[in-house]
Write an enzyme that holds these catalytic residues in place. Structure first.
Site, PDB file in Angstrom:
ATOM      1  CE1 TYR A 144     -13.496 -44.046 -66.573  1.00  0.00           C
ATOM      2  CE2 TYR A 144     -15.044 -45.923 -67.087  1.00  0.00           C
ATOM      3  CZ  TYR A 144     -14.411 -44.829 -65.852  1.00  0.00           C
ATOM      4  OH  TYR A 144     -14.623 -44.618 -64.280  1.00  0.00           O
ATOM      5  CG  ASP A 239     -10.394 -52.351 -70.020  1.00  0.00           C
ATOM      6  OD1 ASP A 239     -10.856 -53.746 -69.399  1.00  0.00           O
ATOM      7  OD2 ASP A 239     -10.751 -51.492 -69.699  1.00  0.00           O
ATOM      8  CE  LYS A 267     -19.328 -52.626 -68.661  1.00  0.00           C
ATOM      9  NZ  LYS A 267     -19.437 -51.930 -67.666  1.00  0.00           N
TER      10      LYS A 267
END
Length: 429
Positions: A144, A239, A267
């Site tokens: 994702y 990613d 994050k």
């Protein structure tokens, strides 16, 4: 353990917010029941509206590597916000955080800060297309990369099938530029390159999958992926929104000694505030405006609060001592879960890289999206709710990674293992 107030709050929330939440997985659709409304958090614990305490393995979905409400992060935010929260102009903190990112990730010669992981992956793919002059991209089933249109695509009938939208509102004509391969299967990638010669701009991959649970790469998979992409004139995007500063200071690329062309972060680099970043080789990143023709902008990008929180977090991680602590805690939890499951004769796979881990109720290795989906997710739901009532807070999905912070203690780990044992004992009755 009662959750009456959370239940009432969720009923009220559904009158005003879509599905009662602002991000779908929070609605507990994957496990049933209603979400807990969290009112505060400190260290390794979160507390719900009913006053219940939980050992937290969600960690705000990854950012809370220092634990919740770390004093130095809170102080940095307070100190910064007294002078204003956003200026829409450059600040020195942007420079300082960029330096720290570059020191940890040498592959990122130039950096662009954005406001989320989705923005980071969207920007990285756009610049890859602009740099190569090609339209198609390869992603992997189970990875994702945010909710940008070109990334909300699942696999078709095979690895060479053009992508089909995995969400309403995404035009099929647009999604057809996304090709889906099988993670940990380099042959599936090779077949796509053969079928679409000189058309593929980039391959984007979570070097360690975190969105089908934690799924590490097989030996040499990532190395072979980079070589194959470069052989075909395509770029490679790691990613590392989830793995960056999590599995090592320099993320998965440090752990596996690899160098992608572009990297996406998020994050942890915001210390719990909204943030993202992408960066890579200088010649590629100089295609981004205002230097080059690839446009990308953001009103709140690099805002002072996120930069301050990120700086405070990275300073705490730079001596690397935290990673030894995280590895010790992660190893203890992994061993304990496996031991308990074996005692109950329940098949269990625990995938872990440092402080990032998942468990699957399966008697076969979980190495890709297909094997993750074949695990017993119905049994996971029962275990999830059992653990909630034992004071252990996991992500409400069988397909999400869990996270340990440096504020988790050996007692937290022991309490989690004990709770797991208690739940399995109850479910076997």
């Amino acid at each position: 353990m009662k959750h009456e107030i959370s239940e009432k709050l969720f009923t009220e929330a559904q009158k005003h917010l879509v599905g009662g939440v602002n991000s779908p997985v929070r609605a507990f659709k994957g496990v049933g029941g209603h979400p807990l409304f969290i009112v505060r958090a400190k260290g390794s614990k979160v507390y719900d509206a009913d006053g219940n305490e939980y050992v937290d393995y969600v960690g705000s979905w990854g950012p809370a590597i220092l634990g919740h409400a770390h004093p130095k992060v809170i102080t940095a935010i307070h100190y910064t916000m007294k002078d204003g929260t956003s200026f829409g102009a450059p600040t020195t903190a942007e420079i300082e955080l960029a330096k720290k990112v570059k020191n940890a990730f040498p592959s990122m010669e130039l950096v662009r800060f954005v406001n989320s992981g989705t923005e980071a992956t969207m920007g990285a793919i756009r610049v890859a297309r602009g740099f190569t002059g090609r339209d198609k991209i390869i992603k992997f089933d189970g990875c994702y990369h945010g909710h940008a249109d070109s990334l909300l695509v699942k696999a078709g009938s095979g690895a060479q099938t053009l992508g089909q939208p995995d969400s309403a509102g995404v035009p099929a004509d647009f999604a057809k530029h996304t090709l889906v391969a099988d993670y940990n299967n380099i042959n599936s990638v090779e077949k796509i390159f053969e079928a679409h010669k000189d058309q593929i701009a980039c391959v984007i991959v979570e070097p360690i999958i975190g969105n089908m649970g934690c799924i590490p790469p097989k030996p040499d998979f990532l190395k072979n992926l980079i070589e194959l992409a470069h052989k075909n004139g395509a770029l490679v995007i790691f990613d590392e929104v989830m793995t960056g500063f999590r599995v090592a200071l320099g993320g998965a690329q440090e752990l596996y000694n690899l160098k992608p062309d572009l990297t996406c972060l998020g994050k942890i680099i915001g210390g719990g505030l909204p943030v993202g970043a992408y960066g890579g080789r200088q010649d590629i990143m100089e295609k981004v405006a205002p230097v080059g023709p690839v446009y990308q902008a953001g009103t709140l990008s690099g805002n002072p609060l996120a930069m301050a929180a990120g700086l405070a977090t990275l300073v705490e991680l730079e001596d690397r001592k935290a990673y030894a602590t995280l590895e010790k805690l992660g190893a203890a939890l992994e061993a304990g879960l496996k031991k308990v499951a074996a005692q109950h004769n329940i098949p269990l796979v625990v995938n872990r890289v440092g402080s990032m881990l998942s468990f699957f109720f399966s008697d076969k290795p979980v190495t890709d999206a297909a094997s993750a989906r074949n695990a017993d997710s119905a049994f996971f739901k029962k275990v999830f709710h059992g653990l909630i009532h034992q004071g252990i807070y996991l992500a409400p999905s069988a397909f999400e990674a869990g996270f340990i912070s440096i504020t988790h203690t050996p007692d937290d780990i022991e309490a989690t293992i004990f709770a797991f044992d208690q739940v399995l004992t109850q479910l076997k009755k």
